[in-house]
Design an enzyme around this catalytic site. Structure first.
Site, PDB file in Angstrom:
ATOM      1  N   CYS A  42      -7.906  74.830 -22.380  1.00  0.00           N
ATOM      2  CA  CYS A  42      -7.521  76.218 -22.639  1.00  0.00           C
ATOM      3  C   CYS A  42      -8.728  77.118 -22.881  1.00  0.00           C
ATOM      4  CB  CYS A  42      -6.536  76.299 -23.799  1.00  0.00           C
ATOM      5  SG  CYS A  42      -7.212  75.725 -25.354  1.00  0.00           S
ATOM      6  N   GLY A  90     -27.642  91.041   6.637  1.00  0.00           N
ATOM      7  CA  GLY A  90     -28.788  91.946   6.501  1.00  0.00           C
ATOM      8  C   GLY A  90     -29.824  91.538   5.464  1.00  0.00           C
ATOM      9  N   ARG A 130     -17.844  83.988  14.299  1.00  0.00           N
ATOM     10  CA  ARG A 130     -17.696  83.244  13.035  1.00  0.00           C
ATOM     11  C   ARG A 130     -16.420  83.719  12.375  1.00  0.00           C
ATOM     12  NH1 ARG A 130     -22.670  86.493  10.217  1.00  0.00           N
ATOM     13  NH2 ARG A 130     -21.711  88.515  10.408  1.00  0.00           N
ATOM     14  N   SER A 132      -5.952  69.406 -26.055  1.00  0.00           N
ATOM     15  CA  SER A 132      -6.309  70.518 -25.183  1.00  0.00           C
ATOM     16  C   SER A 132      -7.803  70.759 -25.377  1.00  0.00           C
ATOM     17  CB  SER A 132      -5.511  71.762 -25.555  1.00  0.00           C
ATOM     18  OG  SER A 132      -5.922  72.829 -24.736  1.00  0.00           O
ATOM     19  N   MET A 142     -31.868  88.849   5.438  1.00  0.00           N
ATOM     20  CA  MET A 142     -33.107  88.245   5.943  1.00  0.00           C
ATOM     21  C   MET A 142     -33.566  88.989   7.202  1.00  0.00           C
ATOM     22  SD  MET A 142     -32.446  84.255   5.258  1.00  0.00           S
ATOM     23  CE  MET A 142     -30.752  84.217   5.782  1.00  0.00           C
ATOM     24  N   ARG A 156     -33.921  85.021  14.984  1.00  0.00           N
ATOM     25  CA  ARG A 156     -33.025  85.457  13.900  1.00  0.00           C
ATOM     26  C   ARG A 156     -32.819  84.366  12.875  1.00  0.00           C
ATOM     27  NH1 ARG A 156     -29.276  89.611  16.119  1.00  0.00           N
ATOM     28  NH2 ARG A 156     -29.664  89.669  18.341  1.00  0.00           N
ATOM     29  N   TYR A 186      -2.982  69.890 -16.996  1.00  0.00           N
ATOM     30  CA  TYR A 186      -2.813  71.320 -16.732  1.00  0.00           C
ATOM     31  C   TYR A 186      -4.065  72.093 -17.137  1.00  0.00           C
ATOM     32  CZ  TYR A 186      -2.132  72.050 -21.743  1.00  0.00           C
ATOM     33  OH  TYR A 186      -2.329  72.109 -23.094  1.00  0.00           O
ATOM     34  N   HIS A 238     -23.377  97.991   7.128  1.00  0.00           N
ATOM     35  CA  HIS A 238     -23.730  97.195   5.961  1.00  0.00           C
ATOM     36  C   HIS A 238     -22.804  97.482   4.781  1.00  0.00           C
ATOM     37  CE1 HIS A 238     -26.058  96.369   2.279  1.00  0.00           C
ATOM     38  NE2 HIS A 238     -26.342  95.258   2.933  1.00  0.00           N
ATOM     39  N   LYS A 260     -24.682  80.718  12.188  1.00  0.00           N
ATOM     40  CA  LYS A 260     -24.937  81.313  13.501  1.00  0.00           C
ATOM     41  C   LYS A 260     -25.256  80.218  14.526  1.00  0.00           C
ATOM     42  CE  LYS A 260     -27.366  85.109  13.560  1.00  0.00           C
ATOM     43  NZ  LYS A 260     -26.943  86.388  14.091  1.00  0.00           N
TER      44      LYS A 260
HETATM   45  C1  PEP Z   1     -12.163  77.123 -27.047  1.00  0.00           C
HETATM   46  O1  PEP Z   1     -12.987  76.942 -27.924  1.00  0.00           O
HETATM   47  O2  PEP Z   1     -12.341  76.781 -25.871  1.00  0.00           O
HETATM   48  C2  PEP Z   1     -10.904  77.812 -27.328  1.00  0.00           C
HETATM   49  C3  PEP Z   1      -9.981  77.971 -26.404  1.00  0.00           C
HETATM   50  O3  PEP Z   1     -10.761  78.331 -28.558  1.00  0.00           O
HETATM   51  P1  PEP Z   1     -11.384  79.712 -29.059  1.00  0.00           P
HETATM   52  O4  PEP Z   1     -11.935  80.404 -27.865  1.00  0.00           O
HETATM   53  O5  PEP Z   1     -10.269  80.452 -29.694  1.00  0.00           O
HETATM   54  O6  PEP Z   1     -12.406  79.245 -30.019  1.00  0.00           O
END
Ligand code: PEP
Ligand code: MG
Length: 926
Positions: free
Chosen positions: A880, A129, A364, A813, A131, A120, A900, A482, A50
């Site tokens: 992963c 709303g 804003r 991974s 605060m 304010r 990735y 709100h 603000k």
């Molecule tokens: C992990 O441990 O991050 C993974 C991808 O394997 P899982 O969740 O199957 O143990």
């Protein structure tokens, strides 16, 4: 979320690292007025959203009432100094009060020409709303007469004074609002007044007297007459409101750190309630619900700002302002268009018209639904106001989830009569059981029910219920009430101002027309059209999903086209690849459609759970000899091969990472307790023969396999080492499927991944099996294909010896689920019980299983990356774990140099956009 967990907390001092430098060394108060401001738009950290907006608007020459901003540093100092402000800062504030008086040509507390101010809050991130605010400060028994003389409006002067005493009494002196309401209603009743505006000056003078008595009785002191004391007390109350339970809860939900503090804005009051040539309102330069390019908002004639947002009166649409106050309307249009061009984004603004004079009180970037965010970003590029890169940054990756949320089946929806219609505040289909309080919403949700929170109007204290509800329905309030603002922000379907609802919260029911709906009854509504129906209605996939799966013509879906366009811009910018975690061909196809260009994790054990497979898996586990085990594995081989073939095919030649079996074997067998009951039952019944023998055999094997800590037990690579024939079978299935596809002309190079490796020799052992079997299969098939053998890095030791492991592994991974479990020593299965408390107590800011712990687990990833690439330059690196779909974690993975991220299919669009945000080097949430 537990029931108002934050309510148990005492205000705490923000973290020491956030504490500001010594009060002497820095400017703490920033003036704005007369076309010049000390601050600007880039000072949000110090002045709050603000404050920096007011400074920027002032610099741009817009009509902004003058004032000053006390910086967020002062909030931290206030807590550090045990809720006191050092004298030097007090003096700095007093100087700015004088400057404000000079600029305004009026004086606080003066009889001749009194200055009135608002006080304010305003943090870096808007917290609607949550605060406190004080209006009309500066009024006392003398200046109220001054105000009357100047405005020639005694009614207005005393109405302002009674509002001030009430707000001050409630916010600063913590007197319940009901104590004032009681007196107000008594005066109304005694004078036969139906509505508030029926009270004349004499009546309001009486209200003021009664209010002052309430203060004296409840606070055991007189209402403070001195304006400077009023200001000091109000300022401190606003700082205290930073630590009120609902503000703490709000910050918890939205991941806003406690230590950033709030600024306090002190600004000359202008009045929208001086008569019919005055008004107050709020608006957006585009629709925050749909993104449509239409001037949008609402106003109330003869009202103060709080009346519009509180939802107490339902305001008029802004279009109608053109008829009532045409000159001010034209000026407002011109200013807001300019603001949008200046900020290159949809603006959410507040204004007041005092006697036909327009004042801008706030501007804003407007909060918007995910749907609107995509529409606005793509429109602004088409209008050449921004570049595609800027458009990417205008859309919060998480908000894409709203576009993927399901809607109603239109045929079913149309067949049900509409019970009522309200204002479509936030799009989406909501269906659930009616509850009337936020606490019930939380309780019922905890019991696994889906609820719709129905309220006359929501208040900031309802936040916990709104968070868990499927949707929010209110009887009063406008599009900026709100419920509407918070609903949109949460991406929660919301309808407001459904005026036909007669809600009886006490009796837990509402009436609409001839129908009565009780707590627990089902209702459904469409947040895009505002229609409410009394029925449970099944939902169906979002338009985007329909376009992707071919049930809707992609060319006919405007939102799909925009979604694709935005993500294609993101794809051009991002460095990180985006893969998906998918185990079966249909999941892989969905992931591909969502833009995943690889599978980062195919959990093969999930394939074992498929229909008809469990008995074969059980035979494999129960086998007494290797020969029996191999026989069972031979039965599984064709099934796995088919699955792999399907997944490879769905991914059209993109990399597919298949992990060898991971979970503990006893997961495939019946529960030990169940078997014990079965055996006991058969024995008591005197049954003998094959059934009892079989159960006993199963029980014996389950007991043999039983583990006290299965997560740390016989799983992952340890299974492949103890039963090499499993790795053999899985390798054979993978390579046979890949050979077949290569023969069919799809070049596919599978990536075989060994889980839970902590010792290089573990990988060496398994890689030898994979290479041997792969060579055999290729020879049998008469074709040579490429394949990689790599490993998951999910054990801390794996990170530490990553250089050794990388000499064996062609890719890594990071399994951040197990890595988090093992780094913290928090069991993945059991930590839910205490992690919530950890977050409530701020021992942990976030759940480390949802968002990567950068300091600890993240550092191990960093070590794994550095040492891994040292062991094998050019090593392919991915992640992963669940964190692969979390925007903040993706930012870290980008920084640390992974190739990735792999996320669940539905998170792939979020990951694509988050990876682009990371590449553009903008911290998610900034
Ligand atoms: C992990 O441990 O991050 C993974 C991808 O394997 P899982 O969740 O199957 O143990
Ligand atoms: Mg794992």
């Amino acid at each position: 979320m537990s029931k108002k967990p934050a309510a148990r907390k005492k205000p705490q001092v923000p973290s020491p690292k956030a504490l500001a430098p010594s009060p002497k060394s820095r400017k703490h108060v920033y003036f704005f007025g007369n076309g010049k401001a000390d601050g600007n738009r880039n000072m949000k950290d110090l002045l709050g959203g603000k404050g920096s907006g007011l400074a920027e608007m002032t610099n741009a020459g817009l009509p902004v009432p003058p004032g000053f901003t006390i910086s967020t540093d002062v909030c931290n100092i206030y807590y550090k100094e045990k809720q006191k402000i050092p004298a030097a800062i007090d003096r700095e504030i007093a100087d700015h009060v004088k400057q404000l008086e000079r600029t305004a040509g009026a004086t606080l507390g003066s009889i001749e020409n009194p200055l009135l101010v608002s006080v304010r809050s305003g943090a870096k991130f808007s917290m609607p709303g949550m605060m406190d605010t004080i209006l009309n400060l500066g009024l006392n028994d003398e200046s109220v007469e001054g105000l009357k003389n100047r405005t020639k409006n005694g009614r207005f002067a005393f109405d302002s004074y009674r509002r001030f005493i009430q707000m001050f009494g409630n916010v600063v002196l913590e007197i319940p609002k009901a104590a004032f309401d009681h007196e107000f209603d008594a005066v109304k009743k005694a004078r036969g007044a139906k509505i508030d505006t029926d009270l004349d000056e004499a009546a309001l003078r009486e209200v003021v007297q009664r209010y002052k008595k309430v203060v004296k009785e409840r606070a055991r002191k007189d209402f403070p007459q001195h304006p400077h004391l009023q200001l000091t007390m109000s300022r401190d109350a606003v700082f205290r409101s930073w630590m009120n339970p609902r503000a703490i809860e709000y910050r918890r939900i939205y991941d806003i750190p406690d230590h950033i503090g709030t600024a306090v804005n002190v600004q000359m009051m202008v009045f929208g309630n001086t008569g019919d040539r005055s008004a107050t309102g709020v608006g957006f330069t585009r629709s925050p619900a749909t993104g449509a390019k239409e001037f949008y908002g609402e106003f109330l004639i003869n009202a103060q700002g709080e009346d519009v947002v509180s939802g107490v009166r339902t305001p008029q649409p802004i279009r109608e302002l053109e008829q009532v106050l045409p000159k001010a309307y034209a000026q407002l249009r011109q200013i807001t268009t300019r603001l949008e061009k200046h900020y290159k984004d949809i603006q959410d603004f507040e204004f007041t018209i005092q006697d036909e004079h327009l004042y801008m009180l706030q501007t804003r970037s407007g909060k918007r639904t995910g749907y609107a965010a995509v529409v606005i970003a793509t429109d602004l590029v088409a209008e050449k106001l921004i570049t595609p890169k800027e458009a990417i940054l205008l859309v919060d990756p998480e908000s894409l989830n709203q576009l993927l949320a399901p809607g109603f089946d239109q045929d079913e929806w149309k067949s049900i009569p509409t019970a009522t219609k309200g204002l479509p505040a936030s799009p989406g289909a909501a269906s659930g059981q009616v509850v009337f309080t936020a606490d019930h919403a939380v309780e019922w949700t905890a019991q696994g029910k889906q609820v719709i929170l129905v309220r006359r109007e929501t208040v900031p204290d309802d936040i916990h219920g709104m968070f868990v509800a499927q949707g929010i329905l209110t009887a009063t309030g406008g599009m900026t009430s709100h419920a509407a603002v918070v609903g949109r922000q949460m991406g929660k379907p919301s309808i407001v101002g459904a005026g036909e609802l007669e809600i009886d919260e006490h009796a837990k029911r509402f009436r609409v027309g001839a129908k009565t709906v009780k707590e627990g009854d089902y209702i459904s509504f469409d947040g895009l059209t505002g229609e409410v129906k009394i029925a449970q209605v099944a939902s169906k996939p979002s338009e985007i999903l329909q376009a992707l799966n071919g049930t809707l013509d992609r060319k006919k879906s405007d939102i799909y086209q925009r979604f694709e366009k935005l993500l294609s811009w993101a794809d051009k910018v991002r460095r990180l690849g985006v893969y998906a975690n998918a185990d079966l061909p249909d999941q892989a196809a969905l992931a591909y459609a969502f833009g995943a260009r690889g599978i980062g994790l195919c959990r093969t054990e999930h394939m074992f759970f498929g229909e008809g497979r469990i008995p074969i898996v059980q035979r494999m586990i129960l086998a007494d000899s290797e020969a029996d085990r191999r026989a069972a594995l031979n039965e599984l081989l064709p099934l796995q091969r088919e699955d792999f073939y399907g997944v490879f095919k769905a991914m059209r030649g993109c990399p597919v990472t298949i992990r060898t079996i991971d979970p503990p074997l006893h997961e495939f067998l019946p529960k030990r307790e169940d078997l014990m009951v079965d055996v006991a039952r058969l024995e008591t019944a005197g049954t003998s023969g094959a059934e009892l023998d079989e159960k006993r055999r199963l029980l014996h094997r389950v007991e043999q396999l039983h583990e006290f800590n299965p997560m740390l037990g016989h799983r992952g690579v340890r299974l492949g080492i103890t039963y090499p024939e499993i790795t053999e079978m899985q390798t054979r299935a993978i390579i046979e499927a890949a050979c077949r596809l290569n023969k069919e002309g799809v070049r596919i190079a599978p990536e075989i991944m060994i889980p839970l490796v902590g010792l290089v020799k573990e990988l060496h052992d398994q890689k030898a099996i994979v290479d041997r079997v792969a060579a055999d299969v290729m020879k049998e098939q008469g074709i040579t294909i490429k394949y990689l053998v790599g490993t998951m890095i999910e054990i801390p030791r794996g990170c530490l010896v990553a250089d050794q492991i990388a000499r064996e592994a062609q890719f890594f991974s990071f399994g951040t689920n197990d890595l988090t479990q093992l780094t913290f020593g928090f069991s993945r299965d059991d930590s839910g019980k205490f992690l919530k408390v950890y977050q409530e107590k701020k021992i942990l800011e976030k759940d480390p299983f949802a968002s990567i712990d950068v300091e600890g687990v993240g550092d191990l990833v960093r070590v794994g990356v550095e040492r891994g690439r040292r062991g094998r330059p050019g090593l392919k690196l991915g992640i992963c774990g669940e964190h692969g779909g979390d925007a903040a974690s993706i930012h870290f993975f980008h920084q640390v140099g992974l190739d990735y991220v792999s996320a669940s299919p539905y998170r792939v669009p979020v990951a694509r956009l988050a990876a682009a945000h990371a590449a553009l080097s903008v911290k998610v949430g900034d």
